[in-house]
Design an enzyme around this catalytic site. Sequence first.
Site, mmCIF file in Angstrom:
data_model
loop_
_atom_site.group_PDB
_atom_site.id
_atom_site.type_symbol
_atom_site.label_atom_id
_atom_site.label_comp_id
_atom_site.label_asym_id
_atom_site.label_seq_id
_atom_site.Cartn_x
_atom_site.Cartn_y
_atom_site.Cartn_z
ATOM 1 N N ASP A 258 -23.061 9.816 -12.979
ATOM 2 C CA ASP A 258 -22.654 9.276 -14.283
ATOM 3 C C ASP A 258 -21.975 10.262 -15.228
ATOM 4 O OD1 ASP A 258 -22.571 6.960 -15.983
ATOM 5 O OD2 ASP A 258 -24.170 7.823 -17.177
ATOM 6 N N ARG A 323 -32.050 -2.205 -14.590
ATOM 7 C CA ARG A 323 -31.746 -0.825 -14.227
ATOM 8 C C ARG A 323 -32.870 -0.197 -13.409
ATOM 9 N NH1 ARG A 323 -26.776 1.898 -15.845
ATOM 10 N NH2 ARG A 323 -25.839 0.565 -17.437
#
Length: 538
Positions: A258, A323
């Site tokens: 990320d 998530r």
Amino acid sequence: MATNAQSTKTISLHKDGITHDNIHYQLSSAELHDITIAKGMGVESSLGAIAVNTGEFTGRSPMDRFIVKDEITEDKVWWGNINIPFDSTKFDALHEKVISYLNEKELFVRDAYACAEDDYRLNIRVINEYPWSNMFAYNMFLRPTEAELENFIPEWTVINAPGFMADAEVDGTRQHNFAILNFSKKIALIGGTGYTGEIKKGIFSALNFILPVFKNTLPMHCSANVGEAGDTSIFFGLSGTGKTTLSTDPNRKLIGDDEHGWTAENTVFNFEGGCYAKVINLSKENEPEIYGAIKKGAILENVILNDAGEVDFEDTSITQNTRVSYPIYHIDNIQEPSIGKNVKNIFFLTADAFGVLPPISKLTPAQAAYHFISGYTAKVAGTEAGVVEPQPSFSACFGAPFMPLHPAKYAEMLSQKMQESGVDVWLVNTGWTGGPYGVGTRMKLKYTRAMISAAMSGELGLYNYDNYHIHSVFGVAQPRECPGVPTKVLSPRATWNDDEAYYKTAFKLSNAFRENFKKFEAHANEEIRRGGPQRYAY
């Protein structure tokens, strides 16, 4: 001192204003897992991972993210509805209230750091109200060794108080939740929200200021991996575009999923020590590495479990933004340390719900700069209230909510690095084919993987007319052939079987690109401006 019998580590938070000693310091993931369950704040799933509910907020709240406006930030931050200024006096008063609140709470504290490259390392102290929030910090930040902890001096402090509710009229916030960065005091102050993503994005936002301003390093909202030959690939993309999925490749070592920095020495390093992946429609068959990472030590957020503790990954009754957080070592094939060199390919990922962009296309340097500044993806019907048809969504640099500087600054740095490294840049549509959302179908993951593999191996061929077709609306070069992918799939127009409808929709999207780019035109040269679609309505 630590009050639990399991840990012998001690710490004082007096300098932070915490005067009590009801503090658990540097607990293990297993300890925090057990405490969360014991407190009734989570349950263990059949996969071993703990499942928690983040409460009112199941995602970031961009309009409640602030930066303190002071002598460090005043002339450098790109102020507006992304970087919202906050008064320093108001911050001090709110900070004091949060500390008073936490002085009445049992606390969980962790020392960790960001940035895998030693020369760029940022030491962090995280103070949490909830045990599972501290477990998230264990997963997502880099973990110091025992020896490193002996002389650990935190540079930044994250203060996380989900149960504290601000009084907007008194405290200067928009509503009761807030995430505020103070670069002078080096504090990320978070309250009124249990969504753990605010913790990592707070530090990411800080680094997006620190690295370019003070370290001549480009911060990137991207994933990265490295091949057997030492070639590094970078994947930019907004949430839901496949950034985590596509970089987690059994044939390449994962650097990170990320947040990365690209240094003047042409190395790419991970900011983090873990991954924070979307799990909507996750399956063992399509994403075995991510599925396999969901085990003891991972945290599932806002998923639905049945009575046997089994996760229904298709259930979005709480949120579409389900998530999982896990430490990077839950993935077998990782690069250690999380650093790559020799950048060869950059992929811009977009989930085009209009279904008009090619599934993969090669970009010129000008097009790469244009698409980086634009940061396009699309919202599909049902993801937000009032969205009944595909809507274009632009986020500059594929991460506008976390970028304190003007997007042109990051684009200039990227362009310079592209020129220096001779990298190839690709636009990859992981969205729809054969029509827009509701008519067409989502691009098959196996095709996208095949196209990316072919780009990295050089099998897509040289940039010439024999190998590529120039798209008549967007001007990008789409390959005519790709191993493992039907030729028809490579041409979005061919998959529609209705040229008029295709071009009408393509021009609709190209107009949206041009309209969005108007706010950047003053900061972009003529070459970059010509990197976008050149024609208006059909």
